[in-house]
Design a protein around this motif. Structure first.
Motif, mmCIF file in Angstrom:
data_model
loop_
_atom_site.group_PDB
_atom_site.id
_atom_site.type_symbol
_atom_site.label_atom_id
_atom_site.label_comp_id
_atom_site.label_asym_id
_atom_site.label_seq_id
_atom_site.Cartn_x
_atom_site.Cartn_y
_atom_site.Cartn_z
ATOM 1 N N ASN A 1 49.160 53.296 38.436
ATOM 2 C CA ASN A 1 50.295 52.389 38.436
ATOM 3 C C ASN A 1 49.818 50.985 38.100
ATOM 4 O OD1 ASN A 1 49.160 51.267 40.720
ATOM 5 N ND2 ASN A 1 50.257 52.647 42.071
ATOM 6 N N SER A 2 50.725 50.053 38.118
ATOM 7 C CA SER A 2 50.373 48.700 37.691
ATOM 8 C C SER A 2 49.971 47.818 38.864
ATOM 9 C CB SER A 2 51.551 48.081 36.950
ATOM 10 O OG SER A 2 52.675 48.075 37.811
ATOM 11 N N GLU A 3 49.702 48.435 40.005
ATOM 12 C CA GLU A 3 49.318 47.648 41.179
ATOM 13 C C GLU A 3 47.983 46.957 40.904
ATOM 14 O OE1 GLU A 3 50.627 47.575 44.417
ATOM 15 O OE2 GLU A 3 52.167 49.117 44.317
ATOM 16 N N ILE A 4 47.938 45.676 41.157
ATOM 17 C CA ILE A 4 46.667 44.976 41.023
ATOM 18 C C ILE A 4 46.455 44.094 42.244
ATOM 19 C CG2 ILE A 4 46.616 44.960 38.492
ATOM 20 C CD1 ILE A 4 47.503 42.048 38.598
ATOM 21 N N ILE A 5 45.203 43.796 42.503
ATOM 22 C CA ILE A 5 44.835 42.859 43.561
ATOM 23 C C ILE A 5 44.291 41.625 42.853
ATOM 24 C CG2 ILE A 5 43.194 42.388 45.428
ATOM 25 C CD1 ILE A 5 43.172 45.436 45.950
ATOM 26 N N THR A 6 44.752 40.463 43.275
ATOM 27 C CA THR A 6 44.202 39.221 42.735
ATOM 28 C C THR A 6 43.790 38.339 43.902
ATOM 29 O OG1 THR A 6 45.714 39.350 40.867
ATOM 30 C CG2 THR A 6 44.628 37.258 41.208
ATOM 31 N N LYS A 7 42.579 37.816 43.818
ATOM 32 C CA LYS A 7 42.077 36.889 44.846
ATOM 33 C C LYS A 7 41.535 35.668 44.116
ATOM 34 C CE LYS A 7 42.290 39.683 48.421
ATOM 35 N NZ LYS A 7 43.274 39.395 49.448
ATOM 36 N N GLU A 8 41.877 34.488 44.633
ATOM 37 C CA GLU A 8 41.337 33.257 44.052
ATOM 38 C C GLU A 8 40.671 32.446 45.138
ATOM 39 O OE1 GLU A 8 43.564 30.802 41.356
ATOM 40 O OE2 GLU A 8 45.076 32.380 41.105
ATOM 41 N N ILE A 9 39.541 31.823 44.772
ATOM 42 C CA ILE A 9 38.845 30.983 45.739
ATOM 43 C C ILE A 9 38.128 29.878 44.976
ATOM 44 C CG2 ILE A 9 36.681 32.321 45.774
ATOM 45 C CD1 ILE A 9 36.697 31.973 48.863
ATOM 46 N N PHE A 10 38.162 28.669 45.525
ATOM 47 C CA PHE A 10 37.422 27.564 44.919
ATOM 48 C C PHE A 10 36.059 27.487 45.585
ATOM 49 C CE2 PHE A 10 35.899 23.189 44.887
ATOM 50 C CZ PHE A 10 35.845 22.969 43.520
ATOM 51 N N ILE A 11 35.022 27.385 44.753
ATOM 52 C CA ILE A 11 33.650 27.365 45.265
ATOM 53 C C ILE A 11 32.934 26.139 44.727
ATOM 54 C CG2 ILE A 11 31.445 28.599 45.283
ATOM 55 C CD1 ILE A 11 33.057 31.211 45.043
ATOM 56 N N GLU A 12 32.303 25.395 45.611
ATOM 57 C CA GLU A 12 31.561 24.202 45.191
ATOM 58 C C GLU A 12 30.190 24.610 44.664
ATOM 59 O OE1 GLU A 12 31.589 20.950 48.037
ATOM 60 O OE2 GLU A 12 33.571 21.581 48.721
ATOM 61 N N ALA A 13 30.219 25.213 43.478
ATOM 62 C CA ALA A 13 28.988 25.605 42.784
ATOM 63 C C ALA A 13 29.338 25.757 41.310
ATOM 64 C CB ALA A 13 28.447 26.925 43.341
ATOM 65 N N ARG A 14 28.356 25.600 40.452
ATOM 66 C CA ARG A 14 28.610 25.690 39.017
ATOM 67 C C ARG A 14 28.786 27.161 38.598
ATOM 68 N NH1 ARG A 14 26.406 21.634 35.617
ATOM 69 N NH2 ARG A 14 25.626 23.332 34.320
ATOM 70 N N PRO A 15 29.564 27.400 37.529
ATOM 71 C CA PRO A 15 29.721 28.777 37.037
ATOM 72 C C PRO A 15 28.378 29.449 36.749
ATOM 73 C CG PRO A 15 31.266 27.325 35.908
ATOM 74 C CD PRO A 15 30.379 26.447 36.751
ATOM 75 N N GLU A 16 27.400 28.676 36.260
ATOM 76 C CA GLU A 16 26.074 29.244 35.962
ATOM 77 C C GLU A 16 25.427 29.816 37.214
ATOM 78 O OE1 GLU A 16 26.895 26.058 32.907
ATOM 79 O OE2 GLU A 16 27.288 26.360 35.036
ATOM 80 N N THR A 17 25.633 29.136 38.341
ATOM 81 C CA THR A 17 25.085 29.600 39.619
ATOM 82 C C THR A 17 25.808 30.871 40.062
ATOM 83 O OG1 THR A 17 24.608 27.330 40.254
ATOM 84 C CG2 THR A 17 24.670 28.962 42.027
ATOM 85 N N LEU A 18 27.131 30.832 40.039
ATOM 86 C CA LEU A 18 27.928 31.965 40.495
ATOM 87 C C LEU A 18 27.716 33.220 39.654
ATOM 88 C CD1 LEU A 18 31.494 30.723 41.402
ATOM 89 C CD2 LEU A 18 29.788 31.763 42.879
ATOM 90 N N PHE A 19 27.585 33.020 38.357
ATOM 91 C CA PHE A 19 27.447 34.150 37.438
ATOM 92 C C PHE A 19 26.310 35.079 37.860
ATOM 93 C CE2 PHE A 19 25.979 36.135 33.471
ATOM 94 C CZ PHE A 19 27.178 36.664 33.002
ATOM 95 N N SER A 20 25.206 34.476 38.308
ATOM 96 C CA SER A 20 24.034 35.287 38.692
ATOM 97 C C SER A 20 24.304 36.144 39.926
ATOM 98 C CB SER A 20 22.824 34.383 38.925
ATOM 99 O OG SER A 20 23.052 33.535 40.035
#
Length: 151
Positions: free
Chosen positions: A5-24
């Motif tokens: 079905n089309s059920e989806i879960i979406t979660k959003e959070i702001f993180i004080e770190a650069r995308p380069e850091t998070l990506f790893s």
């Protein structure tokens, strides 16, 4: 068989770190295990497999389907012993958007059977603050779920 079905879960959070850091945190097993599970194997390339042993009984498996450095990671997702959500049967997307002073992390989990939405929703609600703490230099400690079987 369950209808997808089309059920989806979406979660959003702001993180004080650069995308380069998070990506790893999604491509380096030593970093991922700090916020999720207790034993992790990752092969971070398109078609590469991953295995996340959450607690010795619940084991998430799938493969990387899209990797855009420092922006997005998409993985198929499922559970080793599950009939409802077998490995590769659903998809998880992690979108990293640079913001002032940090990154907006948006997790979207697609293609889950309706009856699996509550448990996966609870799961991501558990892990998102842990990744935030780790990225912001706090120690999230041992994953409390890594010592208890969930199912």
């Amino acid at each position: 068989m369950n209808q997808i079905n089309s059920e989806i879960i979406t979660k959003e959070i702001f993180i004080e770190a650069r995308p380069e850091t998070l990506f790893s945190f999604f491509t380096d097993a030593d970093k991922m295990v700090r916020w999720m599970g207790r034993q992790i194997l990752l092969e971070p390339k398109i078609g590469g497999k991953y295995r996340i042993d959450v607690n010795g009984s619940d084991i998430a498996m799938g493969e990387y389907v899209e990797i855009v450095p420092f922006e997005k990671i998409v993985m198929t997702w499922g559970w080793e012993k599950s009939k409802l959500v077998p490995p590769g049967s659903s998809k998880v997307e992690f979108q990293l958007t640079p913001m002032e002073n940090g990154t907006q992390l948006v997790l979207t989990h697609y293609d889950l059977p309706a009856e699996e939405i509550p448990s996966h929703n609870q799961g991501w609600s558990h892990y998102m603050p842990r990744i935030k703490d780790f990225a912001e230099g706090k120690d999230p400690g041992v994953d409390p779920w890594s010592v208890v079987a969930m199912h």
